[in-house]
Write a protein that holds these residues in place. Sequence first.
Motif, mmCIF file in Angstrom:
data_model
loop_
_atom_site.group_PDB
_atom_site.id
_atom_site.type_symbol
_atom_site.label_atom_id
_atom_site.label_comp_id
_atom_site.label_asym_id
_atom_site.label_seq_id
_atom_site.Cartn_x
_atom_site.Cartn_y
_atom_site.Cartn_z
ATOM 1 N N ALA A 96 0.837 -1.213 0.000
ATOM 2 C CA ALA A 96 0.000 0.000 0.000
ATOM 3 C C ALA A 96 0.863 1.250 0.000
ATOM 4 N N GLU A 128 3.719 7.881 -3.496
ATOM 5 C CA GLU A 128 3.601 8.657 -4.732
ATOM 6 C C GLU A 128 2.640 9.833 -4.559
ATOM 7 N N LEU A 165 3.577 1.751 -1.485
ATOM 8 C CA LEU A 165 4.085 2.069 -2.824
ATOM 9 C C LEU A 165 3.260 3.197 -3.429
ATOM 10 N N LEU A 166 1.946 3.145 -3.204
ATOM 11 C CA LEU A 166 1.090 4.206 -3.743
ATOM 12 C C LEU A 166 1.084 5.438 -2.865
ATOM 13 N N PRO A 223 -3.456 10.092 -7.062
ATOM 14 C CA PRO A 223 -4.187 10.574 -8.243
ATOM 15 C C PRO A 223 -3.392 10.377 -9.539
ATOM 16 N N ASP A 224 -2.058 10.558 -9.473
ATOM 17 C CA ASP A 224 -1.251 10.450 -10.687
ATOM 18 C C ASP A 224 -1.048 9.015 -11.145
ATOM 19 N N VAL A 225 -0.863 8.134 -10.181
ATOM 20 C CA VAL A 225 -0.326 6.818 -10.545
ATOM 21 C C VAL A 225 -1.379 5.719 -10.549
ATOM 22 N N GLY A 226 -2.254 5.690 -9.541
ATOM 23 C CA GLY A 226 -3.263 4.640 -9.510
ATOM 24 C C GLY A 226 -3.736 4.322 -8.107
ATOM 25 N N THR A 227 -4.243 3.110 -7.922
ATOM 26 C CA THR A 227 -4.790 2.727 -6.630
ATOM 27 C C THR A 227 -4.357 1.308 -6.269
ATOM 28 N N VAL A 228 -4.435 1.010 -4.962
ATOM 29 C CA VAL A 228 -4.228 -0.363 -4.519
ATOM 30 C C VAL A 228 -5.287 -0.676 -3.475
ATOM 31 N N GLN A 229 -5.744 -1.904 -3.477
ATOM 32 C CA GLN A 229 -6.753 -2.326 -2.510
ATOM 33 C C GLN A 229 -6.477 -3.784 -2.169
#
Lengths: 380, 380
Positions: B278, B284, B280-281, B308-314
């Motif tokens: 988590a 960023e 990692l995001l 917002p720039d890179v993505g999401t993790v769940q």
Amino acid sequence: MMKFTINRDTFIKTLNDVSRAIATKTTIPILTGLKLDLTADQLTMTGSDADISIEASIPVTQDTAALQIAEPGSIVLPSRFFTEIVKRLPEKEMTITVTDTQQAVITSGQSEFTINGQISDEYPLLPEIAADHSLQLPADVLREVIAQTVIAVSTQDSRPILTGVHIVIHDGALLAVATDTHRLSQRVVRLDGAGDADYDINIPGRSLTELARTIPDTVATIDVRIAENQVLFRLGDTAFFSRLLEGNYPDTQRLLPTEHTTALTVAADAFQAAIERASLLSHESRNNVVRLVLTPEANTAVLSSTSPDVGTVQEEIAFKTLTGDTLDISFNPDYMKDALRVVGPSDVTMAFTSALRPFTIEPAEATSQFIQLITPIRTF
Amino acid sequence: MMKFTINRDTFIKTLNDVSRAIATKTTIPILTGLKLDLTADQLTMTGSDADISIEASIPVTQDTAALQIAEPGSIVLPSRFFTEIVKRLPEKEMTITVTDTQQAVITSGQSEFTINGQISDEYPLLPEIAADHSLQLPADVLREVIAQTVIAVSTQDSRPILTGVHIVIHDGALLAVATDTHRLSQRVVRLDGAGDADYDINIPGRSLTELARTIPDTVATIDVRIAENQVLFRLGDTAFFSRLLEGNYPDTQRLLPTEHTTALTVAADAFQAAIERASLLSHESRNNVVRLVLTPEANTAVLSSTSPDVGTVQEEIAFKTLTGDTLDISFNPDYMKDALRVVGPSDVTMAFTSALRPFTIEPAEATSQFIQLITPIRTF
């Protein structure tokens, strides 16, 4: 809607190879990305920084990869970030699904990442190199030639041609030479089966350094293809491209001395250790030189260095042979360290003509076809 | 005219220990030096950066040292440079001779260094600490207590007292606590044989980190002596001094929650891996937070992060137990990583009261006497 599942360890191994070429800073933003291309029978990854490009494939037939292709397609993903994710996923396998909006969903176990990618059409195409002229080189020979010559490559951009290694293939032999004008390193190897291949190219030193790191231990022979301004090295399932430097390399043959007046033969590792000790002091002084005084008549070779602030070091060198005239010469110990390192643990012969003329360093076995040159430093 | 000969490996080992304290930048120039003191029966080395001082001795009776004392004396030598020389000398033994002009001649085999030293009278004296009050601590306990508390020490100089670990010895127990106001870590250990020792001191976190690195595996018990503004840890032949921080440590006991409304027990290593993914995001994004949504009714714990720039993790967290009210809380994943790392591989219980109140992290075994606190981050 590209989609595939793959063994994570296999994927990471190939990813690491390709990552060597991926730009960290670049004027072409998409080159900071990793390109994935999935066809019906293989996954291909590409990385490039415009000078070097690496393309590696994992075929669906490779057992360890456990590659399951659900739907072919392609995408460019932010490489550094994508690599960190892949390395930290929880399970042995992972699945990548690309959506219509160029988002990649990476799943492994209960973990699900969604990251933004770019359309692969925007990624530069790799050069096409015709397959009709190719040359086979033993991997270990190529690795050795690279290690022995890249040390003398210039790191200054003032004369771009000197940032490359000059490679001449002619008459069934390969000659590689590099010089930064302070030192020179030249290696010649016989090429059995090179036939009438005839090339004269300049490969950037940085490309060769990365190539040497990329050659896997499992590859014995490397297929080399040379085009107008590109060279391609094929290492198993990996293709390594480098641009060539334009321009003519200076004539280095005339720099090699044909005679000498003093010669010293020493064990390279013992001399290396003495040079390292002496450089402790030379590094503390402004001009970074060590002094070697050779007195064949008295049978002594004395290495020394002085830093006005810190102190002095002096050491008698145990040599194998010392012949010729008395000589008092000063040089940069860091050049000597590099030179001795690539000679390896064998005996080494240094041949001198005068305190101000370049001297040669060669393995004591005369058959080596490996010669290095260091220009001394005037201290008087 | 100090002079001695010694086994180089033994000398280097002790030199490495003492070097930990030697200042690299300092307002007191002589503290960048290593002090050597030679008496009729031992060689003592001293290094110091004014906050930490380390003094280690090699007795003439120590067989491996092969210490031959020709003439007692003392000198201060430039430590970094001297260390590099000693490590590169060619032979097993070396001899150091100090001249009347404070020059040290270091010889080993054919190698001879002459370096400039300083008179040892100019080196600051170490504090005198009376021997009458001393305390014995098992080395492994001390190492663990340090590792568990220094993570929460403040690295900001705005409140100097918080750069230390607060240590209270009272009623046969040692309590160590540190907080940087965002998180807190507290460990209590029983001290058998502490008698009626009663101390309340603040040791700089950096001193404790260096102390933990200095404790040799061979030392089982550490002798601790506490004075007005100094503490001395004696580890075999090595004496480790640290200054103490002045001032009163804030009352941390009132910060520890006495009740909770939601509790989650997980395997620390699996949760650590999820937090790392988590983060990692979160790394960023600007505010570096991860979100944990606990829904005991549905039996789910979901960790997520978004950039917002890179993505999401769940990710759904596999837990041991989850009880209490539904909770949606956000926190800095780096604090959680540190906290889980010092808990080790055991199960860990987190207890929450609300999305804005600090939550606790404890090993699931209730007897551990180790509690950590993290303040959540408001994201709404």
